[in-house]
Design a protein around this motif. Structure first.
Motif, mmCIF file in Angstrom:
data_model
loop_
_atom_site.group_PDB
_atom_site.id
_atom_site.type_symbol
_atom_site.label_atom_id
_atom_site.label_comp_id
_atom_site.label_asym_id
_atom_site.label_seq_id
_atom_site.Cartn_x
_atom_site.Cartn_y
_atom_site.Cartn_z
ATOM 1 N N GLY A 119 0.779 -1.220 0.000
ATOM 2 C CA GLY A 119 0.000 0.000 0.000
ATOM 3 C C GLY A 119 0.819 1.283 0.000
ATOM 4 O O GLY A 119 0.370 2.326 0.468
ATOM 5 N N ILE A 120 2.015 1.211 -0.519
ATOM 6 C CA ILE A 120 2.876 2.406 -0.564
ATOM 7 C C ILE A 120 2.760 3.032 -1.949
ATOM 8 O O ILE A 120 2.628 2.313 -2.949
ATOM 9 C CB ILE A 120 4.339 2.012 -0.289
ATOM 10 C CG1 ILE A 120 4.439 1.329 1.072
ATOM 11 C CG2 ILE A 120 5.261 3.211 -0.362
ATOM 12 C CD1 ILE A 120 5.773 0.685 1.321
ATOM 13 N N ASP A 121 2.830 4.339 -2.037
ATOM 14 C CA ASP A 121 2.815 5.001 -3.348
ATOM 15 C C ASP A 121 4.072 4.595 -4.123
ATOM 16 O O ASP A 121 5.172 4.581 -3.567
ATOM 17 C CB ASP A 121 2.800 6.521 -3.161
ATOM 18 C CG ASP A 121 2.518 7.216 -4.475
ATOM 19 O OD1 ASP A 121 1.348 7.530 -4.741
ATOM 20 O OD2 ASP A 121 3.484 7.436 -5.244
ATOM 21 N N PRO A 122 3.905 4.229 -5.411
ATOM 22 C CA PRO A 122 5.064 3.746 -6.175
ATOM 23 C C PRO A 122 6.242 4.725 -6.171
ATOM 24 O O PRO A 122 7.401 4.300 -6.189
ATOM 25 C CB PRO A 122 4.511 3.533 -7.576
ATOM 26 C CG PRO A 122 3.098 3.937 -7.568
ATOM 27 C CD PRO A 122 2.655 4.117 -6.165
ATOM 28 N N LEU A 123 5.940 6.027 -6.149
ATOM 29 C CA LEU A 123 7.040 6.999 -6.203
ATOM 30 C C LEU A 123 7.930 6.897 -4.967
ATOM 31 O O LEU A 123 9.119 7.197 -5.029
ATOM 32 C CB LEU A 123 6.485 8.413 -6.339
ATOM 33 C CG LEU A 123 5.868 8.709 -7.707
ATOM 34 C CD1 LEU A 123 5.263 10.094 -7.730
ATOM 35 C CD2 LEU A 123 6.911 8.579 -8.798
ATOM 36 N N LEU A 124 7.344 6.449 -3.830
ATOM 37 C CA LEU A 124 8.148 6.357 -2.613
ATOM 38 C C LEU A 124 9.149 5.204 -2.677
ATOM 39 O O LEU A 124 10.139 5.217 -1.941
ATOM 40 C CB LEU A 124 7.229 6.183 -1.393
ATOM 41 C CG LEU A 124 6.465 7.439 -0.982
ATOM 42 C CD1 LEU A 124 5.573 7.146 0.197
ATOM 43 C CD2 LEU A 124 7.438 8.560 -0.643
ATOM 44 N N THR A 125 8.882 4.208 -3.546
ATOM 45 C CA THR A 125 9.832 3.096 -3.609
ATOM 46 C C THR A 125 11.193 3.550 -4.130
ATOM 47 O O THR A 125 12.188 2.865 -3.933
ATOM 48 C CB THR A 125 9.322 1.988 -4.543
ATOM 49 O OG1 THR A 125 9.121 2.547 -5.847
ATOM 50 C CG2 THR A 125 8.039 1.379 -4.038
ATOM 51 N N LEU A 126 11.217 4.717 -4.774
ATOM 52 C CA LEU A 126 12.493 5.234 -5.286
ATOM 53 C C LEU A 126 13.530 5.357 -4.183
ATOM 54 O O LEU A 126 14.724 5.147 -4.411
ATOM 55 C CB LEU A 126 12.276 6.614 -5.920
ATOM 56 C CG LEU A 126 11.593 6.616 -7.279
ATOM 57 C CD1 LEU A 126 11.329 8.027 -7.723
ATOM 58 C CD2 LEU A 126 12.485 5.913 -8.275
ATOM 59 N N VAL A 127 13.046 5.684 -2.962
ATOM 60 C CA VAL A 127 13.980 5.857 -1.843
ATOM 61 C C VAL A 127 14.785 4.577 -1.634
ATOM 62 O O VAL A 127 15.961 4.620 -1.279
ATOM 63 C CB VAL A 127 13.196 6.218 -0.558
ATOM 64 C CG1 VAL A 127 14.141 6.444 0.589
ATOM 65 C CG2 VAL A 127 12.329 7.428 -0.816
ATOM 66 N N VAL A 128 14.152 3.434 -1.876
ATOM 67 C CA VAL A 128 14.856 2.163 -1.707
ATOM 68 C C VAL A 128 15.533 1.728 -2.999
ATOM 69 O O VAL A 128 16.712 1.371 -3.005
ATOM 70 C CB VAL A 128 13.865 1.068 -1.239
ATOM 71 C CG1 VAL A 128 14.597 -0.254 -1.069
ATOM 72 C CG2 VAL A 128 13.197 1.485 0.045
ATOM 73 N N THR A 129 14.778 1.762 -4.121
ATOM 74 C CA THR A 129 15.303 1.131 -5.333
ATOM 75 C C THR A 129 16.515 1.872 -5.908
ATOM 76 O O THR A 129 17.439 1.232 -6.395
ATOM 77 C CB THR A 129 14.218 1.026 -6.429
ATOM 78 O OG1 THR A 129 13.611 2.294 -6.609
ATOM 79 C CG2 THR A 129 13.193 -0.005 -6.072
ATOM 80 N N VAL A 130 16.527 3.204 -5.843
ATOM 81 C CA VAL A 130 17.652 3.915 -6.459
ATOM 82 C C VAL A 130 18.978 3.569 -5.775
ATOM 83 O O VAL A 130 19.929 3.145 -6.456
ATOM 84 C CB VAL A 130 17.388 5.434 -6.495
ATOM 85 C CG1 VAL A 130 18.640 6.182 -6.909
ATOM 86 C CG2 VAL A 130 16.258 5.740 -7.459
ATOM 87 N N PRO A 131 19.077 3.678 -4.422
ATOM 88 C CA PRO A 131 20.350 3.268 -3.805
ATOM 89 C C PRO A 131 20.642 1.779 -4.003
ATOM 90 O O PRO A 131 21.796 1.395 -4.233
ATOM 91 C CB PRO A 131 20.145 3.565 -2.316
ATOM 92 C CG PRO A 131 18.977 4.464 -2.238
ATOM 93 C CD PRO A 131 18.125 4.191 -3.424
ATOM 94 N N LEU A 132 19.581 0.953 -3.960
ATOM 95 C CA LEU A 132 19.776 -0.485 -4.122
ATOM 96 C C LEU A 132 20.377 -0.790 -5.493
ATOM 97 O O LEU A 132 21.380 -1.506 -5.612
ATOM 98 C CB LEU A 132 18.428 -1.201 -3.974
ATOM 99 C CG LEU A 132 18.456 -2.716 -4.194
ATOM 100 C CD1 LEU A 132 19.139 -3.406 -3.032
ATOM 101 C CD2 LEU A 132 17.057 -3.279 -4.385
#
Lengths: 393, 294
Positions: free
Chosen positions: B60-73
């Motif tokens: 239930g998280i907004d997709p744009l917020l996943t950037l915080v994890v995926t970009v550094p990952l």
């Protein structure tokens, strides 16, 4: 087949171990025995196969071996790695199917004609694709498969589109197992023809030119090898045989779908098989096809239709590229050589031993370095140029 | 074709071209620092899209917020990939073998995505998914604008990083001439690793942008890698501005052709452009010295 170590080591070993004629005779006997064994295995496999599934798996593996070997006409000789050879496979398959469907030609006439069509299409594509080298060539080859996939899916009225294309069976009154059996022999014959041609090219001037392109294209061009034409001819041979394998597959399987015929996966299997076996060796792609083919069938039985075979293919390809880019056959040969008689390098002899050996062979020290001794003993001197180049990689 | 339809295709083309430009810039980075053609780029793009979809539909998280994890990952994965895999290849056959290696990685990721999340098609449903705004009669979906904004901002950030920081200078020097860069004291090995990570980070950004308004499935990446490869060859291998211009031109071209020809045939514009480029100018239209041999 001649390889780096055997021909180079020949002059030194001649004095210490066996004479060259002895060695070549032994090699000839080994080749004949291997050929007989291969013929017997191919001959009795259909009869020995316990059920129709094993037999059909055998046909699939032979078709893989055909595609990998035909890929190796380009990849092995010139070093141009094409990930898009599935394009030729699909064109051959669809060409055969459409010629049978629309013109009502006899199956095998259509098959041969499809091969000719593929050869003609290869000319302009080859001229365009071979203007670039290395990575760009790979990109172009992938792009070509993707474009054909789009065309064959989009042009439904001609190709059947995503509904597929049913190819009439060439022997409608044969039972399924007998049908598999006939095609097992047909694929084996096609493979044998390819292997003979590969072997002949490998020994020819043309083959040496192609290998020179593989090692250093600029130097090859400077030496007067018509690089573009050589590459184009190799590409046409490779594409045509891939198309013929595809046409044979169409006649055997009887049902074509663009997703499977023009799939990048099929092209990557060809590369994987050839690399795994060893692209510099006649039998490399065949060995690779047997290993990968059996592996794929086992995977299908174990895991069914999941995407897991992609993971396995990816992992295997990565491992081969990282740790065994020369393939299994060279690795095995190196392993066997470790147990055989060690070839002595000239540096391991004392000056006295060397002088004695030369006296026994009836040559002076200077002429050894001029290469005259090799000539006198009838060692193929021509061959000595390629192995040294082969060793560079 | 009516005027508003034309305008709409034009705008959609520019929006799509922006995403293509960002992803092509990533590919160009890999090629610049390591002479590697990264086939797995689009597979990572799809992976990032799947992660965004997973976060949205299951957590239930907004997709744009996943950037915080995926970009550094993804940045980390990129650096590790360069250190542990690409550098192991022999320099003499690096270009060819790296294509095969990254191809293997692409297959691996496709298989893994299909294995974990299944082969069915997925789509993110957001509260603002169906919202659209109207410009002179052309209807543009809000999510497409957000995706374009994300891509444009990332490209701008990449540009500023390359042009106005010390690291960017070192990176450009490494791309232009590795030996000379070493002579002036740049640790090119480390810079190359970071450049690789940066390239993969663009895949994370692009994937999130893609997930906003596209239906995703494991084998989707083949539909992306073909056009992207065509773009970098047309633009000239190794030229970021060339890639960006080619991306915009071809993106608009694709969008305009979609109206009369349909989606399937419109995609062929990339391959036609690729073959025309090879016949007319094999080194690409904006490529410099780098493109000659590759």
């Amino acid at each position: 087949m001649p390889n780096a170590s055997s021909t180079l080591a020949a002059p030194e070993r001649a004095a210490t171990a066996a004479t060259p004629t002895d060695r070549s005779r032994r090699r000839k006997i080994a080749t004949v025995v291997a050929l007989i064994v291969a013929a017997v295995v191919v001959g009795i496999f259909p009869a020995a196969a316990p059920n129709a599934y094993i037999l059909s798996a055998g046909v699939v593996i032979l078709s893989y071996a055909c595609t990998a070997t035909s890929w190796n006409f380009m990849g092995g000789f010139t070093g141009y790695i094409s990930l898009g050879h599935a394009a030729w496979f699909g064109l051959g398959a669809y060409g055969t199917g459409i010629l049978v469907r629309d013109l009502g030609l006899p199956s095998f006439v259509a098959w041969a004609l499809a091969g000719v069509v593929v050869a003609i299409i290869t000319v302009p594509i080859g001229i365009a694709a071979l203007r670039v080298r290395g990575a760009s060539f790979v990109i172009v080859s992938i792009a070509f498969v993707l474009i054909l996939l789009l065309v064959f899916q989009g042009w439904g009225s001609f190709t059947g589109g995503s509904n597929g294309l049913v190819v009439p069976r060439p022997f409608p009154d044969l039972m399924r197992p007998v049908h598999h059996q006939v095609f097992f022999y047909l694929f084996a014959a096609l493979l044998a023809a390819m292997l003979v041609l590969w072997w002949a090219i490998n020994r020819s001037r043309f083959g040496i030119g192609l290998k020179a392109i593989r090692e250093d294209e600029d130097k090859a061009e400077a030496l007067g090898i018509p690089t573009r034409n050589y590459k184009l001819v190799a590409y046409i041979i490779s594409a045509t045989f891939t198309g013929l394998a595809g046409g044979m597959y169409a006649l055997w399987f009887g049902d074509l779908d663009p997703i499977f015929q023009f799939s990048i996966l099929l092209g990557s299997y060809m590369v994987l098989m050839a690399l795994l076996g060893g692209i510099r060796h006649l039998l490399g792609p065949l060995v690779g096809a047997i290993i990968v083919g059996i592996g794929l069938e086992v995977f299908k039985l174990q895991f069914g239709d999941t995407q897991f075979h992609l993971v396995a293919t990816g992992l295997l390809l990565a491992l081969v590229v990282l740790f065994m880019p020369d393939g299994i056959i060279p690795a095995l040969q190196a392993g066997i050589k470790r147990f055989g008689p060690q070839s002595s390098s000239i540096r391991e002899m004392t000056a006295g031993e060397l002088a004695e050996r030369n006296r026994a062979a009836g040559v002076s020290g200077a002429s050894v370095f001029a290469g005259r001794k090799a000539e006198r003993e009838g060692v193929e001197n021509e061959d000595a140029t390629t192995p040294t180049e082969e060793e560079k990689r | 074709m009516t005027g508003s339809l034309l305008l709409q295709s034009l705008i959609l083309g520019v929006l799509l071209g922006g995403l293509y430009a960002l992803l092509a810039a990533g590919l160009t980075l890999y090629f610049g620092v390591m002479r590697v053609v990264m086939i797995a780029h689009a597979a990572f793009l799809v992976l990032a899209a799947y992660l965004a979809w997973f976060a949205n539909s299951r957590l239930g998280i907004d997709p744009l917020l996943t950037l915080v994890v995926t970009v550094p990952l993804f940045f980390g994965i990129g650096v590790l990939m360069q250190r542990l895999l690409i550098k192991r290849l022999r320099p003499a056959t690096l270009t060819m073998m790296s294509v095969l290696l990254t191809f293997a990685i692409a297959l691996f990721i496709e298989g893994l995505v299909g294995f974990v999340w299944g082969g069915t098609q997925r789509r993110i449903q957001l509260s603002y998914s169906s919202a659209s705004i109207e410009i002179f009669g052309a209807r543009i979906a809000v999510v497409k604008l957000i995706a374009f904004g994300l891509a444009a901002l990332s490209l701008l950030a990449l540009y500023l990083l390359m042009k106005h920081t010390r690291f960017g200078q070192a990176l450009r020097a490494t791309i232009q001439h590795p030996e000379a860069a070493q002579l002036v004291g740049i640790k090119t090995e480390g810079v190359a690793g970071l450049g690789f990570g940066l390239g993969l980070a663009t895949a994370a950004l692009g994937g999130t942008a893609l997930s906003l308004d596209a239906t995703i499935y494991p084998s989707l990446h083949w539909h992306w890698i073909g056009p992207l490869m065509a773009i970098i060859v047309v633009g000239g291998l190794g030229s970021i501005p060339g890639a960006a211009i080619a991306a915009l031109v071809l993106g608009v071209g694709q969008s305009l052709l979609q109206v009369p020809l349909g989606t399937t045939w419109a995609q062929t514009i990339f391959y036609v452009a690729l073959f025309v480029t090879l016949m007319v100018r094999p080194q690409g239209f904006f490529g410099g010295r780098l493109a000659q041999r590759f």
